[in-house]
Design an enzyme around this catalytic site. Sequence first.
Site, PDB file in Angstrom:
ATOM      1  N   ARG A  88     -30.425  -4.655  41.567  1.00  0.00           N
ATOM      2  CA  ARG A  88     -31.034  -3.483  40.929  1.00  0.00           C
ATOM      3  C   ARG A  88     -32.404  -3.784  40.336  1.00  0.00           C
ATOM      4  NH1 ARG A  88     -25.697  -3.324  38.846  1.00  0.00           N
ATOM      5  NH2 ARG A  88     -26.750  -4.169  37.049  1.00  0.00           N
TER       6      ARG A  88
ATOM      7  N   GLU B  92     -22.096 -12.586  31.954  1.00  0.00           N
ATOM      8  CA  GLU B  92     -21.149 -11.926  31.058  1.00  0.00           C
ATOM      9  C   GLU B  92     -19.702 -12.069  31.523  1.00  0.00           C
ATOM     10  OE1 GLU B  92     -20.577  -7.403  29.269  1.00  0.00           O
ATOM     11  OE2 GLU B  92     -22.234  -7.856  30.600  1.00  0.00           O
TER      12      GLU B  92
END
Length: 171
Positions: free
Chosen positions: A59, A96
């Site tokens: 992205r 994460e």
Amino acid sequence: MVAIEQYIRDIPDFPKQGVVFKDITPLLASAEATAFCLSELLKFIEGQRIDKVVGIESRGFFFATLLANELQAGFVPIRKPGKLPYNTLKQPYTLEYGMDALEIHEDAIQKGDKVLMHDDVLATGGTARAACKLIEKLGGEIVQCNFLIELSFLKGAEKLNKYELRAMLTY
């Protein structure tokens, strides 16, 4: 002025349980919102020389290519392992929700190139820090790291404290 928050969709438990994914595809589907974001990201680096804009898979590519075009700079993709066809440098990192690595073509950045590093979201900072390490291994000078969104509660900015850091939205 466009309220870009309305174009960011929360997807709970993606890509794994407990993660709230910030989906920018509604923003990309709006020409007005995309144009507004591009103009704001350009303001962050106004007056600075940029030779290369680095975008992180996948992205980060959307706005990085637009930024490169507007800045008349080259675009450099940083991708996941095995996706680039030429000789690469590799940098592992923690993100994460697990471990991964990034790669860059070994000839993508020249010593002394002024580099803008862009990604859509700054979360824990692992991905962005790995990208910065790759840029610096090739001799690039990072002018700024910029993002559409920063998830400040994950403290990713702490891993990038030696760079100028800008984000359009902070959650």
